[in-house]
Design a protein around this motif. Structure first.
Motif, short mmCIF file in Angstrom:
data_model
loop_
_atom_site.label_atom_id
_atom_site.label_comp_id
_atom_site.label_asym_id
_atom_site.label_seq_id
_atom_site.Cartn_x
_atom_site.Cartn_y
_atom_site.Cartn_z
N VAL A 56 -24.43 -23.91 -61.78
CA VAL A 56 -24.25 -22.92 -60.72
C VAL A 56 -22.85 -22.35 -60.84
O VAL A 56 -21.88 -23.08 -60.99
N MET A 57 -22.75 -21.02 -60.84
CA MET A 57 -21.45 -20.37 -60.97
C MET A 57 -21.41 -19.16 -60.05
O MET A 57 -22.44 -18.61 -59.67
N HIS A 58 -20.19 -18.78 -59.66
CA HIS A 58 -20.03 -17.62 -58.80
C HIS A 58 -19.34 -16.50 -59.56
O HIS A 58 -18.53 -16.73 -60.47
N LEU A 59 -19.71 -15.30 -59.22
CA LEU A 59 -19.10 -14.11 -59.81
C LEU A 59 -18.98 -13.10 -58.69
O LEU A 59 -19.98 -12.57 -58.21
N GLY A 60 -17.76 -12.89 -58.20
CA GLY A 60 -17.58 -12.06 -57.01
C GLY A 60 -18.25 -12.74 -55.83
O GLY A 60 -18.03 -13.92 -55.56
N ASP A 61 -19.13 -12.01 -55.15
CA ASP A 61 -19.85 -12.61 -54.03
C ASP A 61 -21.29 -12.97 -54.40
O ASP A 61 -22.15 -13.10 -53.53
N ASP A 62 -21.55 -13.13 -55.69
CA ASP A 62 -22.87 -13.52 -56.17
C ASP A 62 -22.82 -14.95 -56.71
O ASP A 62 -21.82 -15.38 -57.29
N LEU A 63 -23.92 -15.66 -56.51
CA LEU A 63 -24.05 -17.03 -57.01
C LEU A 63 -25.23 -17.07 -57.97
O LEU A 63 -26.30 -16.52 -57.67
N HIS A 90 -17.56 -23.05 -62.24
CA HIS A 90 -18.97 -23.42 -62.27
C HIS A 90 -19.12 -24.92 -62.04
O HIS A 90 -18.18 -25.70 -62.27
N ILE A 91 -20.28 -25.30 -61.55
CA ILE A 91 -20.62 -26.70 -61.34
C ILE A 91 -21.88 -26.99 -62.14
O ILE A 91 -22.89 -26.32 -61.97
N THR A 92 -21.81 -27.97 -63.05
CA THR A 92 -22.97 -28.37 -63.83
C THR A 92 -23.51 -29.67 -63.26
O THR A 92 -22.80 -30.67 -63.17
N ILE A 93 -24.78 -29.63 -62.87
CA ILE A 93 -25.44 -30.78 -62.25
C ILE A 93 -26.50 -31.30 -63.21
O ILE A 93 -27.39 -30.57 -63.61
N SER A 94 -26.37 -32.56 -63.60
CA SER A 94 -27.30 -33.16 -64.56
C SER A 94 -28.38 -33.96 -63.84
O SER A 94 -28.16 -34.48 -62.74
N ARG A 95 -29.51 -34.06 -64.50
CA ARG A 95 -30.59 -34.88 -63.95
C ARG A 95 -30.10 -36.33 -63.80
O ARG A 95 -29.36 -36.83 -64.64
N PHE A 125 -17.18 -30.06 -63.05
CA PHE A 125 -16.61 -28.89 -62.41
C PHE A 125 -15.75 -28.14 -63.41
O PHE A 125 -14.78 -28.68 -63.93
N GLY A 126 -16.12 -26.88 -63.71
CA GLY A 126 -15.37 -26.08 -64.66
C GLY A 126 -14.33 -25.22 -63.96
O GLY A 126 -14.62 -24.56 -62.96
N MET A 224 -14.57 -17.55 -66.84
CA MET A 224 -15.36 -18.04 -65.71
C MET A 224 -15.44 -19.55 -65.67
O MET A 224 -16.12 -20.13 -64.84
N GLY A 225 -14.78 -20.21 -66.62
CA GLY A 225 -14.78 -21.66 -66.64
C GLY A 225 -15.93 -22.27 -67.42
O GLY A 225 -16.14 -23.48 -67.37
N LEU A 226 -16.70 -21.46 -68.16
CA LEU A 226 -17.79 -22.02 -68.94
C LEU A 226 -17.24 -22.80 -70.13
O LEU A 226 -16.20 -22.46 -70.69
#
Length: 382
Positions: A56-63, A90-95, A125-126, A224-226
């Protein structure tokens, strides 16, 4: 990630934000807080049924989640504000996420953790922003110009862009080698844009343009932190976005003047033909296939190929669209002169919100501005 899974992830985010309110009224251990955390876990596990991770990442006011835009709302805005507060791109969430992981997310959204909080095995957390640092001896040598690409890699890439048979497989090893080299160069070099390749011969346009789009994609992704696989996949998407042009006649690609309608039809087909070709190759990242198909759709969906109403372009495709537009307009071709950075930036700003994603455009131009400022500090006399 399917549209249903994307919607489940949106519900997961909204549930997390609602749970922060419950936690503020009661406590982390209260049965109502525990019930909402449990519900969040259930939603997340269902959303990750077919995927090992969700980013999940944000760009401006979009997620976005895995490149797909989430429906806007006050709960999503709350997560974006928390990410901005902590400098999270960005936040990477693993199973395999645990109850404790969900609690950490709650504390992040509630702004109740220290800024140096630590990731967990299932939560990464990126950071935001492109790191502009002096070259580090500890890092391996990267590829900072076309001359540094090993000759066997160059030949492998040229083979990919020189075939006209849809049954010939892409030399994916060469593609991945170049992307890895550029990523290393970005971490080593003061100005990664110095690696942009000049077009020496018209027959090489698609080849060199694709390398440049790869570089520009990586610059945007890193800002963007990727990182890791998703960053490399974005680079692969840049290299392969125009691979369908190998099926367009050369005289149309290099025609000095306006194309006739039947010629335009040939040109427009390269997006679909490229995506079909990539689908028939093993190991190609999904984001690269989508970028090949979507990179001419435009932000307002007025481009091509035409798709059903409600189609949502992938974020990776929009990033590639921005890189592709910048390099195409700044490059001298047989039918036009090259443009300066300032001229190109002006045109991009005019098209932001229609042809180009406005948030991506502003971020892209911000990166260019930082590069110029850094170079001025390094060479005051220049």
């Amino acid at each position: 990630m399917t549209p249903h899974q994307k919607n489940l992830f949106g519900e997961f985010v909204r549930n997390i934000v609602q749970a922060t309110g419950t936690m503020a009224l009661y406590s982390r251990e209260h049965r109502m807080t525990v019930a909402q955390v449990s519900q969040s876990l259930t939603l997340l596990n269902e959303a990750l049924t077919d995927d090992d991770t969700a980013t999940v990442m944000h760009l401006g006011d979009d997620l976005f989640v895995n490149g797909l835009p989430l429906e806007k709302g006050p709960q999503l805005d709350r997560l974006i504000q928390a990410m901005i507060h902590y400098g999270i791109g960005h936040i990477t969430i693993s199973r395999g996420v645990t109850f404790d992981d969900i609690e950490l997310l709650l504390l992040v959204v509630a702004l109740r953790v220290e800024r140096d909080f630590q990731p967990t095995p299932h939560l990464r957390f990126g950071a935001v922003d492109l790191g502009i640092t002096p070259q580090s001896e500890a890092l391996p040598q990267g590829i900072s110009s076309l001359s540094e690409v090993p000759s066997e890699i160059i030949e492998g890439l040229k083979t990919t862009f020189g075939v006209h048979d849809p049954l010939v497989q892409i030399d994916l090893r060469a593609v991945l080698g170049v992307v890895a080299g550029f990523v290393t160069a970005f971490r080593n070099e003061a100005n990664p844009f110095m690696a942009l390749v000049p077009v020496r011969e018209m027959d090489e346009y698609t080849f060199t343009h694709s390398l440049n789009v790869c570089i520009l994609n990586l610059a945007q992704g890193m800002s963007m932190g990727l990182e890791g696989q998703i960053l490399h996949d974005l680079g692969v998407a840049g290299i392969l976005h125009d691979v369908g042009k190998q099926f367009v006649p050369t005289d149309i690609l290099n025609k000095p003047g306006k194309l006739m309608e039947d010629e335009w039809e040939f040109m427009r087909q390269h997006a679909l033909r490229g995506a079909e070709y990539l689908l028939n190759n093993s190991g190609i990242p999904r984001i690269a296939i989508l970028a090949a198909f979507e990179h001419h759709m435009k932000f307002d969906m007025s481009g091509y190929p035409k798709v059903p109403k409600g189609w949502q372009t992938n974020l990776g495709s929009q990033i590639t669209m921005t890189s592709d537009f910048f390099d195409a307009i700044r490059t001298k071709r047989v039918y036009k002169d090259a443009m300066s950075f300032d001229e190109t930036a002006g045109i991009m700003l005019k098209l932001a919100g229609t042809e180009l994603n406005p948030s991506l455009t502003l971020n892209f131009l911000r990166i260019l501005g930082k590069m110029e400022e850094f170079n001025a500090r390094q060479d005051p006399a220049g």
